[in-house]
Structures are given as structure tokens and as C-alpha cells.
Design an enzyme around this catalytic site. Structure first.
Site, PDB file in Angstrom:
ATOM      1  N   LEU A  67     -15.815  -6.266 -10.212  1.00  0.00           N
ATOM      2  CA  LEU A  67     -15.440  -6.164 -11.622  1.00  0.00           C
ATOM      3  C   LEU A  67     -16.689  -6.147 -12.495  1.00  0.00           C
ATOM      4  O   LEU A  67     -16.779  -5.380 -13.453  1.00  0.00           O
ATOM      5  CB  LEU A  67     -14.529  -7.330 -12.010  1.00  0.00           C
ATOM      6  CG  LEU A  67     -13.783  -7.171 -13.329  1.00  0.00           C
ATOM      7  CD1 LEU A  67     -12.671  -6.135 -13.184  1.00  0.00           C
ATOM      8  CD2 LEU A  67     -13.185  -8.488 -13.789  1.00  0.00           C
ATOM      9  N   ASP A  68     -17.656  -6.985 -12.163  1.00  0.00           N
ATOM     10  CA  ASP A  68     -18.921  -7.077 -12.909  1.00  0.00           C
ATOM     11  C   ASP A  68     -20.058  -6.779 -11.935  1.00  0.00           C
ATOM     12  O   ASP A  68     -20.621  -7.672 -11.316  1.00  0.00           O
ATOM     13  CB  ASP A  68     -19.066  -8.470 -13.515  1.00  0.00           C
ATOM     14  CG  ASP A  68     -20.317  -8.622 -14.370  1.00  0.00           C
ATOM     15  OD1 ASP A  68     -21.055  -7.628 -14.542  1.00  0.00           O
ATOM     16  OD2 ASP A  68     -20.568  -9.740 -14.859  1.00  0.00           O
ATOM     17  N   ASN A 178     -22.023  -7.528   1.824  1.00  0.00           N
ATOM     18  CA  ASN A 178     -20.929  -6.555   1.810  1.00  0.00           C
ATOM     19  C   ASN A 178     -21.225  -5.449   2.819  1.00  0.00           C
ATOM     20  O   ASN A 178     -22.090  -4.607   2.580  1.00  0.00           O
ATOM     21  CB  ASN A 178     -20.771  -5.978   0.400  1.00  0.00           C
ATOM     22  CG  ASN A 178     -19.561  -5.065   0.279  1.00  0.00           C
ATOM     23  OD1 ASN A 178     -18.909  -4.733   1.264  1.00  0.00           O
ATOM     24  ND2 ASN A 178     -19.261  -4.639  -0.939  1.00  0.00           N
ATOM     25  N   SER A 181     -17.456  -1.858   2.305  1.00  0.00           N
ATOM     26  CA  SER A 181     -17.015  -0.859   1.337  1.00  0.00           C
ATOM     27  C   SER A 181     -16.836   0.479   2.047  1.00  0.00           C
ATOM     28  O   SER A 181     -17.708   0.897   2.808  1.00  0.00           O
ATOM     29  CB  SER A 181     -18.040  -0.703   0.211  1.00  0.00           C
ATOM     30  OG  SER A 181     -17.716   0.428  -0.582  1.00  0.00           O
ATOM     31  N   GLY A 274      -5.014  -3.817  -4.430  1.00  0.00           N
ATOM     32  CA  GLY A 274      -3.796  -4.179  -5.132  1.00  0.00           C
ATOM     33  C   GLY A 274      -2.699  -4.609  -4.180  1.00  0.00           C
ATOM     34  O   GLY A 274      -2.932  -4.944  -3.017  1.00  0.00           O
TER      35      GLY A 274
END
Length: 344
Positions: A67-68, A178, A181, A274
Site C-alpha cells: 500500500l505504501d 519478498n 511477487s 482480495g
């Protein structure tokens, strides 16, 4: 106040391009904080401390990375009541990410697809933003998420992670690596047995050296994908225990489209997040817990849209949870609801 108003604002936000709405929301959140309106936009959440990875978390509900990306909005986001905030993914050098459009809403499924591609201003600018955060200076728990540049050959990925670790280490409550991704070519190869062994060995050596140098031990967590079979989960879990990694975040976005077939944007390239990823991510949490036992704490993320979802992650074996897509669809009331569901 924002909890009540967000459902009224959401149609206007969803009429905008998804990435534009993202930046509009973050900029206004930070602006409100700087104007002293934190009490109007914020959530006051009762303390529910959890000690995980040796870190004391004021409550078990955190913000997931993504998000940031540059750590530019930490203080505004902190007003929403998170027990911890994770920012990034950051890479050694600035990079623009993939061409726009690269973020898509699938509202019929409460889902997002993104192919951002680790767009960020580079680790030096990232660290400057983190150092400027008042919330961090006052003791907020901040995870710093690191990755590799898109043009770094996969054979040299370790160099990028070590470069970032060196620079973020003094400023982090914990560091997330990470490797999951789907939007950086070949990145998920690092979840393979030999590649993962090499990376984790290098990172643990660097962690010990940095702990000695800075007189402070900063935990390392690994963020993994939901698209893993039982053997892959077993291999990753064994590697986490063997290398004494401090935590694991399960999971990142999925490349599966089974749950959103036929919906607008469903065939866009990128990672799906989601509600549709809830079952897969929870399955990985449960399977990982079965492999690592109590040796490695799990942070559960993926498809949390209510307090019952957060509770399900904990019951599957997570020690903490993180939110992202649910926050986009539900707004900041979701933070309070999840914290209340997990309290006690």
C-alpha cells in the site's frame, strides 16, 4: 468519523482509475494527519499486545506491504489503528515498475489484480522517509519489505537483498524478504530448494553481522506465495527452521484466476488479491504451521474482509494478521473489527 464516511466516499473513489484513487486516498490521509485531524480519521483501538519474533506488537492487526511502497505515508496510515505497518517492497535502485494501467478492481469478487512491478524510489529515499516518520520515532512497529530490481539477473538476486538489508536494518522493527511477487520475472524461482537455501544462508550471516554492528537484533521474515503444493510448502518450512528464520508471511497474491473466471479484468496479468485468495492463503498458513510447529511464527494475510476471517487465520495457525485489499473495499472500520474479533 472516517469509519462512517468511507462507505459514502467509496463510489467516488471506485469511479477513478484504481492507482489514481490509491494515491488520492493516501495523500489525503497524510494531509489530514498533518492538519491535526488524526482524531477525526483515526481508530482508537484498545491495547492487545502480542510478542512475536521477539517484537511487542500493540495489537495483532497489521497493514500488509504494497500500500505504501516508499514509506511516504506511514504517519497517516498509523492513525487507522494498526498494531504494525509494513512498507515496501523497496529495491536497491529506483525503478518505475510496469507500464500503466497496472492495477484493476474486480468488485463483483471483492478482488484486485495488480502488476505494479516493485515501482519505488530506491532504498536510500525509502530509508529517508522511514527516518522522517514520527510514528516510528515514537515506537511504532514498522516492517520494511525488501526485493530485487527487475533488471538484476536472478543469479545475482542475493546481492540485491543483501544490499537492501544492510541499509534498512537499523531502521526496522523487522525485515521482510519478498520472494513471491508474480510481477518480477523469475522472482518466484527463489522459492526453490537450492535457491532458497543460498538466499537464507546469506541473509542469516548478514543478519548476525548487522546485529553485532548495531547492537540490536532485527528479525527476518520471508513472504511466500499461495500457489504452492504440499511438497513446496514442506521444503520452504524445513528451510525456515533450518536457517532459523524468525517469521514467515503467508501469503502474497495468486496467479490463479479460477475464482474470477469471466469477470471484467479477470485475464489481466498480475497477482490477484482480495476475497478469492482467502482459502488458498489460509491453506498455506495451516500447512506451514504443520511443518514448522512453534519454531517459526506465521503472519496470515490474504482475503481478510471481516473479523471472522481474521479469526480463521489465527485458528489456522497465524500469530498475527495483515490487511490490504479488504481495507480498500471495507475502509478503516475493518481494522477495528478485526482487532475486536482477536482481542483476548
Amino acid at each position: 468519523m472516517l469509519n462512517a464516511l468511507y462507505p459514502l466516499f467509496r463510489p467516488a473513489l471506485f469511479s477513478m482509475d484504481a492507482e489514481d484513487a490509491h494515491h488520492f486516498t493516501l495523500n489525503n490521509l497524510l494531509r489530514a494527519h498533518r492538519m491535526g485531524l488524526g482524531s477525526c480519521i483515526g481508530n482508537r483501538i484498545a491495547e492487545d499486545p502480542h510478542t512475536v519474533m521477539g517484537v511487542r506488537f500493540p495489537n495483532p492487526v497489521g497493514l500488509a506491504a504494497g500500500l505504501d511502497k516508499d514509506g511516504a505515508y506511514i504517519d497517516g496510515l498509523a492513525a487507522l489503528g494498526f498494531g504494525f505497518i509494513e512498507v515496501g517492497t523497496v529495491t536497491p535502485r529506483a525503478q518505475p515498475g510496469n507500464p500503466r494501467p497496472r492495477m484493476f478492481r474486480l468488485p463483483q469478487a471483492d478482488a484486485l489484480i495488480n502488476r505494479m512491478g516493485f515501482n519505488n524510489g530506491g532504498v536510500d529515499a525509502f530509508v529517508a522517509n522511514v527516518r522522517a516518520s514520527r510514528w516510528k520515532a515514537e515506537g511504532g512497529v514498522l516492517g520494511l519489505n525488501i526485493g530485487k530490481n527487475a533488471d538484476t539477473p536472478i543469479e545475482r538476486a542475493n546481492d540485491d537483498y543483501l544490499y537492501c538489508l544492510e541499509r534498512v536494518y537499523p531502521h526496522a522493527s523487522y525485515v521482510t524478504v519478498n520472494i513471491s511477487s508474480p510481477n518480477t520475472k523469475n522472482l518466484r524461482q527463489l522459492q526453490g530448494a537450492s535457491e532458497l537455501d543460498s538466499l537464507l544462508s546469506s541473509l542469516k550471516d548478514a543478519q548476525q553481522r548487522l546485529a553485532d554492528q548495531h547492537k540490536r537484533y532485527v528479525p527476518l521474515a520471508l513472504k511466500i506465495a499461495p500457489d504452492l503444493d504440499a511438497d513446496q510448502i514442506g521444503n520452504i518450512g524445513d528451510a525456515l527452521v533450518r536457517h532459523k528464520i524468525d517469521g514467515v508471511i503467508a501469503t502474497n497474491t495468486t496467479i490463479s484466476r479460477e475464482a474470477v473466471k469471466g469477470l471484467p479484468h479477470a485475464e489481466e496479468a498480475g497477482g490477484l488479491s482480495g476475497r478469492p485468495v482467502f482459502e488458498a492463503s489460509t491453506r498455506v498458513v495451516r500447512a506451514l504451521r504443520g511443518v514448522v510447529g512453534d519454531a517459526v511464527p506465521v503472519i496470515g494475510v490474504g482475503g481478510i474482509f471481516g473479523g471472522a476471517d481474521a479469526r480463521a487465520k489465527i485458528e489456522a495457525g497465524a500469530s498475527l494478521v495483515q490487511l490490504y485489499s479488504g481495507l480498500i473495499y471495507r475502509g478503516p472500520a475493518l481494522v477495528r473489527e478485526c482487532a475486536a474479533a482477536l482481542r483476548g
